[in-house]
Design a protein around this motif. Structure first.
Motif, PDB file in Angstrom:
ATOM      1  N   GLN A  58      48.718  36.241  27.556  1.00  0.00           N
ATOM      2  CA  GLN A  58      48.287  37.635  27.417  1.00  0.00           C
ATOM      3  C   GLN A  58      46.901  37.647  26.776  1.00  0.00           C
ATOM      4  N   TRP A  59      46.033  38.527  27.251  1.00  0.00           N
ATOM      5  CA  TRP A  59      44.685  38.663  26.706  1.00  0.00           C
ATOM      6  C   TRP A  59      44.596  39.939  25.889  1.00  0.00           C
ATOM      7  N   HIS A  60      43.952  39.858  24.730  1.00  0.00           N
ATOM      8  CA  HIS A  60      43.827  40.981  23.808  1.00  0.00           C
ATOM      9  C   HIS A  60      42.346  41.199  23.483  1.00  0.00           C
ATOM     10  N   ASN A  61      41.911  42.461  23.538  1.00  0.00           N
ATOM     11  CA  ASN A  61      40.554  42.824  23.147  1.00  0.00           C
ATOM     12  C   ASN A  61      40.541  43.104  21.653  1.00  0.00           C
ATOM     13  N   LEU A  62      39.657  42.424  20.926  1.00  0.00           N
ATOM     14  CA  LEU A  62      39.535  42.595  19.483  1.00  0.00           C
ATOM     15  C   LEU A  62      38.182  43.186  19.147  1.00  0.00           C
ATOM     16  N   VAL A  63      38.135  44.029  18.114  1.00  0.00           N
ATOM     17  CA  VAL A  63      36.867  44.502  17.561  1.00  0.00           C
ATOM     18  C   VAL A  63      36.902  44.305  16.050  1.00  0.00           C
ATOM     19  N   ILE A  64      35.775  43.870  15.513  1.00  0.00           N
ATOM     20  CA  ILE A  64      35.626  43.662  14.071  1.00  0.00           C
ATOM     21  C   ILE A  64      34.362  44.393  13.643  1.00  0.00           C
ATOM     22  N   TRP A  65      34.454  45.191  12.580  1.00  0.00           N
ATOM     23  CA  TRP A  65      33.328  45.978  12.093  1.00  0.00           C
ATOM     24  C   TRP A  65      32.786  45.421  10.776  1.00  0.00           C
ATOM     25  N   GLY A  66      31.543  45.769  10.477  1.00  0.00           N
ATOM     26  CA  GLY A  66      30.944  45.512   9.169  1.00  0.00           C
ATOM     27  C   GLY A  66      30.559  44.068   8.931  1.00  0.00           C
ATOM     28  N   ALA A  67      30.646  43.674   7.664  1.00  0.00           N
ATOM     29  CA  ALA A  67      30.231  42.327   7.258  1.00  0.00           C
ATOM     30  C   ALA A  67      31.061  41.254   7.960  1.00  0.00           C
TER      31      ALA A  67
END
Length: 112
Positions: free
Chosen positions: A52-61
Motif C-alpha cells: 500500500q502507498w501512503h502520501n505523507l506531508v510534514i510541515w515546519g522545521a
C-alpha cells in the motif's frame, strides 16, 4: 482518549526522496511517499505481498530535517493524522486526495 480519534502509525520504506517546498513566509513543506507491505500465503500456499502507498506531508522545521536526512528506500516510522481534502487541478477538474500529516518521524534504517 481524544488523541486516538484520528491517529495513524506506520512503518515503511520511502518510494522517493522527500520533495521540500519553501513558501514566501519561509514556511516549509515536505511531501513523501511511503510504502507499507504485508506478506501472506493464499489458499494455494503461494506467497503474496500486498503493498500500500501512503502520501505523507510534514510541515515546519521537521520538513527541512526530513529533506536533509531521508532518502528513497529508507525505512521510517511515522505518527500523524489522516487528512482528506479536495483541490482543482490545472484542467479545472475537482480531485480528492488522502494524506497523512506527520507529527513525528523516526528513521529506523538506511536504504539497502
Amino acid at each position: 482518549m481524544n488523541s486516538l480519534r484520528n491517529s495513524v502509525r506506520l512503518v515503511g520504506n520511502l518510494g522517493l526522496d522527500p520533495e521540500v517546498k519553501v513558501f514566501d513566509s519561509n514556511k516549509k513543506l515536505a511531501k513523501l511517499s511511503l510504502a507499507t507491505s504485508e506478506t501472506y500465503k493464499n489458499e494455494k500456499g503461494e506467497k503474496i505481498t500486498d503493498t500500500q502507498w501512503h502520501n505523507l506531508v510534514i510541515w515546519g522545521a521537521q520538513a527541512q530535517i526530513a529533506g536533509d536526512l531521508l532518502k528513497k528506500g529508507d525505512e521510517i516510522a511515522i505518527e500523524g493524522r489522516l487528512n482528506n481534502r479536495s483541490y482543482v487541478d490545472k484542467d479545472g477538474n475537482k480531485k480528492y486526495t488522502s494524506e497523512i500529516v506527520v507529527n513525528e518521524f523516526l528513521k529506523t534504517s538506511n536504504r539497502n
